[in-house]
Motif scaffolding. Structure first.
Motif, PDB file in Angstrom:
ATOM      1  N   ILE A 150     -19.450  -4.485 -74.909  1.00 31.80           N
ATOM      2  CA  ILE A 150     -18.291  -4.306 -74.048  1.00 31.80           C
ATOM      3  C   ILE A 150     -17.339  -3.259 -74.651  1.00 31.80           C
ATOM      4  O   ILE A 150     -16.813  -2.385 -73.948  1.00 31.80           O
ATOM      5  CB  ILE A 150     -17.577  -5.656 -73.825  1.00 31.80           C
ATOM      6  N   LEU A 151     -17.149  -3.353 -75.988  1.00 33.15           N
ATOM      7  CA  LEU A 151     -16.261  -2.405 -76.652  1.00 33.15           C
ATOM      8  C   LEU A 151     -16.794  -0.962 -76.550  1.00 33.15           C
ATOM      9  O   LEU A 151     -16.048  -0.027 -76.257  1.00 33.15           O
ATOM     10  CB  LEU A 151     -16.093  -2.813 -78.116  1.00 33.15           C
ATOM     11  N   VAL A 152     -18.108  -0.778 -76.749  1.00 29.60           N
ATOM     12  CA  VAL A 152     -18.716   0.561 -76.623  1.00 29.60           C
ATOM     13  C   VAL A 152     -18.576   1.079 -75.194  1.00 29.60           C
ATOM     14  O   VAL A 152     -18.281   2.262 -74.965  1.00 29.60           O
ATOM     15  CB  VAL A 152     -20.197   0.514 -77.060  1.00 29.60           C
ATOM     16  N   LEU A 153     -18.782   0.194 -74.210  1.00 25.57           N
ATOM     17  CA  LEU A 153     -18.640   0.598 -72.819  1.00 25.57           C
ATOM     18  C   LEU A 153     -17.204   1.043 -72.513  1.00 25.57           C
ATOM     19  O   LEU A 153     -16.971   2.056 -71.852  1.00 25.57           O
ATOM     20  CB  LEU A 153     -19.050  -0.569 -71.915  1.00 25.57           C
ATOM     21  N   ILE A 154     -16.210   0.256 -73.020  1.00 24.82           N
ATOM     22  CA  ILE A 154     -14.809   0.618 -72.776  1.00 24.82           C
ATOM     23  C   ILE A 154     -14.472   1.964 -73.434  1.00 24.82           C
ATOM     24  O   ILE A 154     -13.842   2.838 -72.823  1.00 24.82           O
ATOM     25  CB  ILE A 154     -13.876  -0.498 -73.289  1.00 24.82           C
ATOM     26  N   VAL A 155     -14.921   2.157 -74.686  1.00 21.77           N
ATOM     27  CA  VAL A 155     -14.652   3.423 -75.382  1.00 21.77           C
ATOM     28  C   VAL A 155     -15.333   4.584 -74.659  1.00 21.77           C
ATOM     29  O   VAL A 155     -14.753   5.672 -74.485  1.00 21.77           O
ATOM     30  CB  VAL A 155     -15.099   3.331 -76.858  1.00 21.77           C
ATOM     31  N   GLY A 156     -16.583   4.353 -74.209  1.00 25.60           N
ATOM     32  CA  GLY A 156     -17.292   5.407 -73.477  1.00 25.60           C
ATOM     33  C   GLY A 156     -16.594   5.779 -72.188  1.00 25.60           C
ATOM     34  O   GLY A 156     -16.445   6.965 -71.855  1.00 25.60           O
ATOM     35  N   LEU A 157     -16.115   4.761 -71.442  1.00 25.33           N
ATOM     36  CA  LEU A 157     -15.377   5.036 -70.207  1.00 25.33           C
ATOM     37  C   LEU A 157     -14.087   5.795 -70.490  1.00 25.33           C
ATOM     38  O   LEU A 157     -13.706   6.718 -69.764  1.00 25.33           O
ATOM     39  CB  LEU A 157     -15.076   3.718 -69.478  1.00 25.33           C
ATOM     40  N   PHE A 158     -13.400   5.418 -71.571  1.00 21.19           N
ATOM     41  CA  PHE A 158     -12.150   6.093 -71.927  1.00 21.19           C
ATOM     42  C   PHE A 158     -12.405   7.576 -72.232  1.00 21.19           C
ATOM     43  O   PHE A 158     -11.703   8.453 -71.724  1.00 21.19           O
ATOM     44  CB  PHE A 158     -11.539   5.379 -73.136  1.00 21.19           C
ATOM     45  N   PHE A 159     -13.433   7.836 -73.048  1.00 20.09           N
ATOM     46  CA  PHE A 159     -13.713   9.233 -73.399  1.00 20.09           C
ATOM     47  C   PHE A 159     -14.251  10.024 -72.207  1.00 20.09           C
ATOM     48  O   PHE A 159     -13.960  11.223 -72.062  1.00 20.09           O
ATOM     49  CB  PHE A 159     -14.679   9.309 -74.574  1.00 20.09           C
ATOM     50  N   ASP A 160     -15.036   9.359 -71.323  1.00 21.33           N
ATOM     51  CA  ASP A 160     -15.481  10.041 -70.101  1.00 21.33           C
ATOM     52  C   ASP A 160     -14.287  10.437 -69.230  1.00 21.33           C
ATOM     53  O   ASP A 160     -14.247  11.556 -68.667  1.00 21.33           O
ATOM     54  CB  ASP A 160     -16.425   9.138 -69.303  1.00 21.33           C
ATOM     55  N   GLN A 161     -13.321   9.530 -69.137  1.00 24.08           N
ATOM     56  CA  GLN A 161     -12.130   9.842 -68.348  1.00 24.08           C
ATOM     57  C   GLN A 161     -11.358  10.994 -68.970  1.00 24.08           C
ATOM     58  O   GLN A 161     -10.892  11.906 -68.265  1.00 24.08           O
ATOM     59  CB  GLN A 161     -11.249   8.593 -68.242  1.00 24.08           C
ATOM     60  N   ARG A 162     -11.210  10.976 -70.319  1.00 25.30           N
ATOM     61  CA  ARG A 162     -10.509  12.072 -70.987  1.00 25.30           C
ATOM     62  C   ARG A 162     -11.241  13.401 -70.789  1.00 25.30           C
ATOM     63  O   ARG A 162     -10.622  14.437 -70.543  1.00 25.30           O
ATOM     64  CB  ARG A 162     -10.396  11.774 -72.498  1.00 25.30           C
ATOM     65  N   ILE A 163     -12.571  13.373 -70.858  1.00 20.33           N
ATOM     66  CA  ILE A 163     -13.357  14.603 -70.678  1.00 20.33           C
ATOM     67  C   ILE A 163     -13.203  15.135 -69.257  1.00 20.33           C
ATOM     68  O   ILE A 163     -13.036  16.340 -69.042  1.00 20.33           O
ATOM     69  CB  ILE A 163     -14.833  14.344 -71.026  1.00 20.33           C
ATOM     70  N   SER A 164     -13.273  14.233 -68.260  1.00 21.68           N
ATOM     71  CA  SER A 164     -13.126  14.692 -66.871  1.00 21.68           C
ATOM     72  C   SER A 164     -11.727  15.248 -66.624  1.00 21.68           C
ATOM     73  O   SER A 164     -11.558  16.270 -65.936  1.00 21.68           O
ATOM     74  CB  SER A 164     -13.418  13.541 -65.909  1.00 21.68           C
ATOM     75  N   MET A 165     -10.698  14.608 -67.210  1.00 21.84           N
ATOM     76  CA  MET A 165      -9.349  15.137 -67.059  1.00 21.84           C
ATOM     77  C   MET A 165      -9.224  16.519 -67.710  1.00 21.84           C
ATOM     78  O   MET A 165      -8.614  17.442 -67.148  1.00 21.84           O
ATOM     79  CB  MET A 165      -8.334  14.167 -67.684  1.00 21.84           C
ATOM     80  N   GLN A 166      -9.848  16.675 -68.896  1.00 23.50           N
ATOM     81  CA  GLN A 166      -9.791  17.972 -69.565  1.00 23.50           C
ATOM     82  C   GLN A 166     -10.542  19.042 -68.771  1.00 23.50           C
ATOM     83  O   GLN A 166     -10.109  20.194 -68.690  1.00 23.50           O
ATOM     84  CB  GLN A 166     -10.372  17.853 -70.981  1.00 23.50           C
ATOM     85  N   GLU A 167     -11.664  18.644 -68.156  1.00 23.44           N
ATOM     86  CA  GLU A 167     -12.406  19.593 -67.328  1.00 23.44           C
ATOM     87  C   GLU A 167     -11.582  20.012 -66.103  1.00 23.44           C
ATOM     88  O   GLU A 167     -11.588  21.180 -65.707  1.00 23.44           O
ATOM     89  CB  GLU A 167     -13.736  18.981 -66.893  1.00 23.44           C
ATOM     90  N   GLN A 168     -10.865  19.054 -65.497  1.00 20.27           N
ATOM     91  CA  GLN A 168      -9.990  19.411 -64.378  1.00 20.27           C
ATOM     92  C   GLN A 168      -8.894  20.374 -64.818  1.00 20.27           C
ATOM     93  O   GLN A 168      -8.598  21.363 -64.134  1.00 20.27           O
ATOM     94  CB  GLN A 168      -9.357  18.146 -63.788  1.00 20.27           C
ATOM     95  N   ARG A 169      -8.305  20.103 -65.987  1.00 23.69           N
ATOM     96  CA  ARG A 169      -7.286  21.026 -66.494  1.00 23.69           C
ATOM     97  C   ARG A 169      -7.878  22.401 -66.769  1.00 23.69           C
ATOM     98  O   ARG A 169      -7.262  23.425 -66.473  1.00 23.69           O
ATOM     99  CB  ARG A 169      -6.658  20.456 -67.771  1.00 23.69           C
ATOM    100  N   ASN A 170      -9.081  22.433 -67.345  1.00 21.23           N
ATOM    101  CA  ASN A 170      -9.739  23.719 -67.603  1.00 21.23           C
ATOM    102  C   ASN A 170      -9.995  24.490 -66.311  1.00 21.23           C
ATOM    103  O   ASN A 170      -9.821  25.714 -66.256  1.00 21.23           O
ATOM    104  CB  ASN A 170     -11.055  23.512 -68.355  1.00 21.23           C
ATOM    105  N   GLN A 171     -10.414  23.748 -65.261  1.00 18.60           N
ATOM    106  CA  GLN A 171     -10.634  24.404 -63.973  1.00 18.60           C
ATOM    107  C   GLN A 171      -9.330  24.957 -63.398  1.00 18.60           C
ATOM    108  O   GLN A 171      -9.293  26.073 -62.857  1.00 18.60           O
ATOM    109  CB  GLN A 171     -11.269  23.414 -62.992  1.00 18.60           C
TER     110      GLN A 171
END
Length: 199
Positions: free
Chosen positions: A34-55
């Protein structure tokens, strides 16, 4: 009477400990997953937000590059228009200077001198003509020197004409003279200057 337990209690206690260990191991594994899943979701969200900012940044960069290209094109157009304006102003000034030159040439010609050809290259003018005598050519040089538009009149030659047009003017001559550039600049300033009240 005392009771004696004859059941294998040690094996029962070992099985109980093993069961508790398995429960705690499974709980730890589930909690870790559960902890790995939560951390993975958090980093996926951060990556998608950074990609939106980059775009967004890339889109802004593209817009700025288009504006820069437009500004460069406007600068080139402006420099072309300025060069054309300068050419037109110099032509306007030289037009008035040519009229003034012809007017003053007509005023300086003494009696007994005829101009056959006037050539102008830049501010250098060559006068070709015929004369009754050398003294008339000398008088013409003197009258040119007295005009403020002409600078440094230079007699290139005076000689007997090979084919005289008439016996009255048997000599031919060539005079080189320079036009005064300051007169041209003054005419350009007068033609290009706007009155202060019109601005």
């Amino acid at each position: 009477m005392a009771r004696i337990n004859l059941l294998p209690w040690r094996e029962e206690a070992r099985r109980e400990r093993q069961r508790q260990f398995m429960y705690s191991l499974m709980g730890t594994l589930v909690l870790g997953a559960i902890l790995v899943l939560i951390v993975g979701l958090f980093f996926d969200q951060r990556i998608s937000m950074q990609e939106q900012r980059n775009q967004q940044i890339q889109a802004e960069i593209d817009r700025l590059e288009q504006r820069i290209a437009r500004i460069s094109e406007l600068e080139r157009t402006r420099s072309r228009l300025l060069s054309r304006k300068q050419i037109i102003e110099s032509l306007q000034a030289s037009r008035s200077l040519t009229v003034e030159m012809l007017d003053k040439l007509a005023k300086t010609i003494p009696v007994g001198v005829t101009l056959n050809n006037v050539r102008q290259q830049g501010n250098r003018v060559t006068l070709l003509g015929s004369s009754q005598s050398n003294a008339r050519v000398s008088a013409y040089l003197q009258s040119l020197d007295e005009m403020d538009l002409f600078v440094g009149p230079d007699l290139q030659y005076v000689r007997t004409a090979s084919n005289p047009a008439s016996a009255v003017e048997p000599y031919e001559f060539a005079i080189a003279v320079r036009l005064d550039n300051t007169k041209k600049d003054e005419n350009a300033d007068e033609s290009g200057q706007e009155p202060e009240g019109a601005r």
